[in-house]
Motif scaffolding. Structure first.
Motif, short mmCIF file in Angstrom:
data_model
loop_
_atom_site.label_atom_id
_atom_site.label_comp_id
_atom_site.label_asym_id
_atom_site.label_seq_id
_atom_site.Cartn_x
_atom_site.Cartn_y
_atom_site.Cartn_z
N PHE A 66 4.63 14.90 1.94
CA PHE A 66 4.58 16.11 1.11
C PHE A 66 4.30 17.30 2.00
O PHE A 66 3.51 17.21 2.95
N PRO A 67 4.98 18.42 1.72
CA PRO A 67 4.81 19.59 2.58
C PRO A 67 3.43 20.23 2.41
O PRO A 67 2.87 20.19 1.31
N SER A 68 2.92 20.79 3.48
CA SER A 68 1.55 21.33 3.43
C SER A 68 1.45 22.54 2.52
O SER A 68 0.41 22.81 1.95
N GLY A 69 2.57 23.27 2.36
CA GLY A 69 2.51 24.47 1.53
C GLY A 69 2.56 24.18 0.04
O GLY A 69 2.30 25.05 -0.77
N GLN A 70 2.91 22.94 -0.32
CA GLN A 70 3.09 22.61 -1.74
C GLN A 70 1.74 22.57 -2.47
O GLN A 70 0.71 22.26 -1.88
N ILE A 103 0.84 -1.20 0.00
CA ILE A 103 0.00 0.00 0.00
C ILE A 103 0.88 1.26 0.00
O ILE A 103 2.03 1.22 0.45
N LEU A 104 0.28 2.31 -0.51
CA LEU A 104 0.98 3.58 -0.59
C LEU A 104 0.35 4.56 0.41
O LEU A 104 -0.88 4.69 0.46
N VAL A 105 1.19 5.21 1.18
CA VAL A 105 0.70 6.16 2.19
C VAL A 105 1.33 7.53 1.92
O VAL A 105 2.54 7.63 1.75
N TRP A 106 0.49 8.53 1.85
CA TRP A 106 0.99 9.90 1.74
C TRP A 106 0.75 10.59 3.08
O TRP A 106 -0.37 10.52 3.62
N ALA A 107 1.76 11.26 3.58
CA ALA A 107 1.61 11.99 4.84
C ALA A 107 1.94 13.46 4.61
O ALA A 107 3.04 13.78 4.15
N GLU A 108 0.98 14.30 4.90
CA GLU A 108 1.21 15.73 4.76
C GLU A 108 1.93 16.23 6.00
O GLU A 108 1.55 15.91 7.13
N MET A 109 3.00 17.00 5.77
CA MET A 109 3.74 17.55 6.91
C MET A 109 2.88 18.59 7.61
O MET A 109 2.23 19.40 6.93
N PRO A 110 2.85 18.58 8.93
CA PRO A 110 2.09 19.62 9.63
C PRO A 110 2.59 21.01 9.26
O PRO A 110 3.77 21.20 8.94
N GLN A 139 3.80 24.84 9.31
CA GLN A 139 4.69 25.71 10.09
C GLN A 139 5.65 24.96 11.01
O GLN A 139 5.80 25.31 12.18
N LEU A 140 6.24 23.90 10.50
CA LEU A 140 7.26 23.21 11.30
C LEU A 140 8.64 23.67 10.84
O LEU A 140 8.84 23.97 9.66
N THR A 141 9.55 23.72 11.78
CA THR A 141 10.93 24.03 11.38
C THR A 141 11.51 22.77 10.74
O THR A 141 10.90 21.70 10.78
N GLU A 142 12.70 22.91 10.17
CA GLU A 142 13.31 21.77 9.48
C GLU A 142 13.56 20.62 10.46
O GLU A 142 13.28 19.45 10.15
N ALA A 143 14.06 20.99 11.64
CA ALA A 143 14.35 19.97 12.65
C ALA A 143 13.06 19.26 13.08
O ALA A 143 13.03 18.03 13.24
N GLN A 144 12.00 20.05 13.23
CA GLN A 144 10.72 19.46 13.63
C GLN A 144 10.19 18.53 12.54
O GLN A 144 9.63 17.47 12.83
N SER A 145 10.38 18.96 11.30
CA SER A 145 9.90 18.14 10.17
C SER A 145 10.61 16.80 10.16
O SER A 145 9.98 15.75 9.98
N ILE A 146 11.93 16.84 10.38
CA ILE A 146 12.70 15.60 10.38
C ILE A 146 12.23 14.68 11.51
O ILE A 146 12.03 13.49 11.33
N LYS A 147 11.99 15.29 12.65
CA LYS A 147 11.54 14.52 13.82
C LYS A 147 10.18 13.87 13.53
O LYS A 147 9.97 12.69 13.82
N THR A 156 -3.60 13.82 6.53
CA THR A 156 -3.62 15.27 6.33
C THR A 156 -4.37 15.95 7.48
O THR A 156 -5.05 15.28 8.26
N SER A 157 -4.24 17.26 7.55
CA SER A 157 -5.03 18.02 8.53
C SER A 157 -5.91 19.03 7.80
O SER A 157 -6.58 19.83 8.43
N SER A 158 -5.87 18.99 6.50
CA SER A 158 -6.53 20.03 5.73
C SER A 158 -7.99 19.72 5.44
O SER A 158 -8.32 18.72 4.80
N THR A 159 -8.85 20.60 5.93
CA THR A 159 -10.28 20.46 5.68
C THR A 159 -10.57 20.69 4.20
O THR A 159 -11.40 20.01 3.60
N ILE A 160 -9.84 21.67 3.62
CA ILE A 160 -10.10 22.02 2.21
C ILE A 160 -9.79 20.83 1.31
O ILE A 160 -10.57 20.48 0.43
#
Lengths: 419, 453
Positions: free
Chosen positions: A84-88, A41-48, A50-58, A108-112
């Motif tokens: 995938f980043p949320s801003g993309q 299976i394929l899973v896509w996870a949207e990054m939360p 406004q995370l910093t780079e370090a937070q994203s890695i974590k 994802t966390s995006s309602t839209i």
């Protein structure tokens, strides 16, 4: 007809017959003969957001660890995890989903995005038999309901709390008045500025956003608009205080807080991990957002959700559901909550308040948080875009708060008149 | 999906293939793909059947041969029927299928993509057939094979790959690290395809524009060809620079590569580079251009092609072609007859009897020169009495031509016409005469013999 053409014709008919045998939209997972859990299976996870780079890695590492644990438990299941980043731009991904490609499980966390996917028929609604709703927090399930159907599972919830540096604080403010007072005494306060960012203060006036019919309450008759106007007046007043910082830039606020230039900061739960690493676990404190007596603050509850692809094969859906079940079980959620300050979607998760006071605060704050159902999603989008414009105008002194509130409700109601 | 630097390894490739497998496992995808292929096959079969009947009815216009001539409008119509039937029928079929799928709420994204690709093919076919109506068939065929078909195929393959792969990510996969700079798939594909299409495209555009303007401007066609050549190399050079800029090629890496290569190039390819530089110099200096008539190594030749490494000349004497390295033009004396202008002066010497009036002879010679259509009236032809010969008074006719290559034939014409004019005017072209005086030992009785040679 020559032999050559006959062969081609035969081949074509065979191909068409094969094609017609494939049933599209077969969404029932047959349980007649339990098949072994195996497949990919394929899973896509949207990054939360406004995370910093370090937070994203974590964040990525945590999720990868979860998937690895799942793979150890079910070695026959291969999970491909992509972030995938949320801003993309979402369009290329939406295009894939429209084709029937895309992930089997989308985080994802995006309602839209969720609403868009539902409208193009890309999301699979869940049957009652497929999900044990009782194990989830009701406010976590609310953002997943659309027109009576449940379109996914909640993974975690996020909210806002008042963060502070324990070394600099003697007495915590419980009310807005006390917050102002402390600011005057020299304790600087940072607030992330914006309509939805400051939504938490509206509840302090006892307002409700929608009436029983789901309509935004009008300015003339409703208390919400009055509440927002009142809240804006308070913000405007607070903005004039010397130690009160309203900023649109979250990074500046984070930096100032870490450097000790801000004592109190209204912070989303996503920031807490970074603060505890930067300040040290012992120094960082979090308390409930200031409100009024019997009128607590009402921060928006953002839910990280797990969505299922309508195009997935029955086996892929079965595997995706299994993974979702794994990610939301008590053990995983407890572990995730220890690693990251989140509000677990599984209500059976318990934790020691003494050992994890910040997590306990988050859960307490969620009690008065506001969760929106997907049915309100479009209205919220419009409300946010116009709300941001009017918010800026009010703070700039271009328009009185009461008039801004009246305009906002009028615009939103007009847009959805008759819908 | 997050853009991150990663070196290609088997795991990445395997993951991509697993992803393709995941997508192809889905019934929603399978039904779209198979029905699309099925419909295209069906459309192909129907169009074959229609074409057989069409060819029987219109056999004359259904024959296409790649020759020097353009296709007639009737042939173009037939070609449209031949080439557009399959895509048109496929488009109709797949569009109907998509509408049905959408009505049922089924996934139809691949069908939409297929329709887009078919439309593109449809317009491509129309464009090529339009070219067949404008240009000679063999030229269009050459252009198609070298440029249009590779371009369309590359685009179509890219689109089809994007159906199953996430190309923005795949293209970022780094294949090698060159001088510490990552070289990814996108860079490789763009640099190879970009260079190919840049070189072929500019060459094609040069030929196309030259063909258009050559018909309109009789004069300076050769200069136009040289200018087009300069423009072509300029565009190629500019294109390469832009390509490197677009690909973000590191100046350090480029400097390292060119620096390293320059030593090898300096020794190994000295002559080639010398010729290359000479070619560029020749082009920009404009000293030589196609069509120029030159004298090199004692042979009168016409420049037929000016290349970046060598120049092709046609030797007038025996019509052979010589490929002369460009460096030769800088190391040898070359005389050109067409440098600043194409005028060439020739002269013709003729003798007339001492019995004739020199003024009359000059008048006749000039009349002959003036009458010849290829002798230029300006600068005007001139004739002179240049001396007293043994048996005749010698005259010289000087005349101008605008093409050095016709000098021989014009001189021949003039000789014949002067002979005729002298004959008509009773002017003798005397044979050389010698008076021999034979002496015997007896000095008192000399024997005199008058003879003619």
């Amino acid at each position: 007809m020559s032999n050559y053409w006959r062969k081609i014709g035969l081949g074509l008919v065979t191909l068409l017959l094969t094609t017609s045998c494939i049933v599209q939209g077969d969404r029932k997972i047959t349980n007649q003969q339990p098949q072994p859990l195996q497949g990919e299976i394929l899973v896509w996870a949207e990054m939360p957001f406004q995370l910093t780079e370090a937070q994203s890695i974590k964040y990525q590492k945590l999720l990868q660890n979860d998937i690895e644990e799942f793979s150890q438990l079910y070695p026959q299941i291969q999970v491909l995890l992509e972030f995938f980043p949320s801003g993309q731009s979402w369009e290329p991904f939406e295009l894939q989903v429209k084709r029937g490609a895309g992930p089997d499980l989308l985080m994802t966390s995006s309602t839209i995005k969720t609403l868009k996917l539902i409208k193009i028929g890309a999301l699979r609604s869940l049957e009652e038999s497929e999900v044990e709703e009782s194990r989830f927090r009701s406010e976590g399930l609310k953002p997943l309901r659309y027109q009576g159907k449940l379109y996914g599972l909640p993974m975690s919830l996020r909210t806002k709390v008042l963060c502070y540096n324990k070394d600099h604080v003697k007495e915590l403010p419980r009310t807005l008045a006390e917050l102002i007072e402390q600011a005057r005494e020299g304790y600087s306060v940072g607030v992330h500025s914006g309509f939805s960012e400051t939504f938490w203060g509206i509840g302090v006036s006892g307002s409700q956003l929608f009436d029983a019919r789901g309509r935004l309450i009008l300015a003339e008759e409703g208390v919400w608009a009055k509440g927002w106007a009142k809240w804006m007046k308070w913000l405007k007043k607070a903005d004039n205080e010397p130690n009160f910082i309203l900023s649109k830039n979250p990074e500046v606020l984070q930096q100032a807080f870490v450097e000790g230039k801000i004592t109190y900061l209204i912070c989303p739960s996503d920031w807490i991990l970074y603060f505890s690493e930067a300040l040290g676990k012992d120094k960082l404190g979090a308390t409930l957002l200031p409100g009024e007596t019997n009128q607590p603050a009402s921060p928006i509850l953002w839910t990280a959700i797990l969505l299922f692809n309508q195009a997935s094969s029955p086996n892929q859906t079965r595997l995706a559901l299994k993974l979702a079940d794994f990610l939301t079980n008590v053990e995983q959620q407890t572990q995730a909550e220890i690693e990251v300050p989140i509000i677990p979607s599984n209500k059976n998760v318990t934790l020691n308040q003494e050992l994890f006071p910040i997590r306990a605060t988050l859960i307490d704050q969620a009690q008065s948080g506001v969760a929106f159902s997907l049915d309100d999603g479009e209205k919220l989008t419009v409300l946010k875009s116009y709300g941001d414009i009017l918010y800026r105008k009010v703070l700039a002194g271009d328009i009185p708060p009461d008039e801004a509130a009246a305009q906002l409700t009028q615009i939103v109601n007009r847009q959805f008149e008759g819908k | 999906m997050m853009a991150e630097l990663k070196i290609l390894n088997l795991n990445d490739l395997w993951s991509e293939l697993v992803k393709v497998g995941i997508v192809l496992e889905r019934p929603a995808v399978q039904i779209q793909m198979l029905s699309m292929i099925g419909l295209i096959l069906l459309a192909w079969l129907i169009s074959k059947w229609i074409w057989i009947h069409f060819r029987q009815s219109f056999s004359k216009v259904s024959q296409f041969e790649a020759g020097e001539s353009k296709l007639s409008w009737q042939q173009c119509g037939a070609a449209l029927v031949h080439d557009l039937l399959t895509p048109t029928l496929s488009l109709i079929g797949i569009s109907l299928l998509r509408s049905w799928f959408e009505q049922e709420g089924w996934f139809a994204g691949y069908l939409s993509e297929g329709i887009k690709l078919l439309w593109l093919y449809w317009f491509y076919v129309v464009f090529v057939i339009f070219l067949y109506a404008l240009l000679p068939a063999n030229t269009v065929e050459r252009y198609s094979y070298r440029f249009f078909i590779p371009l369309f195929c590359l685009f179509a393959i890219g689109r089809i790959l994007s159906w199953v792969f996430y190309l923005p990510e795949l293209s970022q996969v780094t294949l090698i690290n060159l001088f510490g700079e990552p070289v990814n798939l996108k860079m490789i594909v763009i640099s190879i395809a970009g260079l190919y299409f840049l070189i072929v495209g500019t060459s094609m555009a040069e030929q196309f524009l030259f063909a258009i303007f050559l018909g309109r401007t009789d004069q300076e066609a050769d200069a136009l060809q040289a200018s087009a050549l300069i423009c072509r190399y300029f565009i190629i050079g500019l294109g390469i620079v832009l390509l490197f800029g677009y690909l973000n090629v590191s100046p350090n890496a480029l400097a390292a590569i060119t620096g390293g290569l320059s030593v090898g190039i300096g020794f190994g390819l000295k002559e080639v580079i010398g010729n290359f530089v000479s070619g560029i110099w020749l082009l920009f200096e404009g000293a030589l251009k196609p069509g120029d008539v030159i004298n090199i190594e004692g042979k009168m030749s016409k420049v037929t092609k000016l290349g970046i490494r060598a120049t092709t000349v046609q030797v007038i004497k025996d019509n052979s072609e010589e490929i002369i390295p460009n460096q030769t033009f800088f190391t040898q004396n070359v005389s050109t007859f067409t440098g600043s202008n194409r005028l060439v002066r020739r002269s013709l010497i003729v003798g007339a009897s001492y019995q004739c009036s020199p003024e009359k002879v000059i008048e006749i010679i000039l009349q002959v020169a003036h009458k010849h259509p290829k002798v230029l009236q300006y600068p005007t032809p001139m004739a002179f009495a240049i001396g007293f010969g043994d048996s005749s008074i010698d005259f010289e006719l000087r005349f101008w031509l605008d093409d050095p290559l016709i000098a021989m034939s014009v001189t021949s014409d003039l000789v014949c016409e002067i002979w005729q004019a002298f004959a008509d005017n009773n002017i003798e072209i005397p044979y050389p005469q010698r008076d021999l005086h034979l002496r015997s030992d007896d000095k008192s009785s000399p024997i005199e013999i008058n003879g003619q040679f």
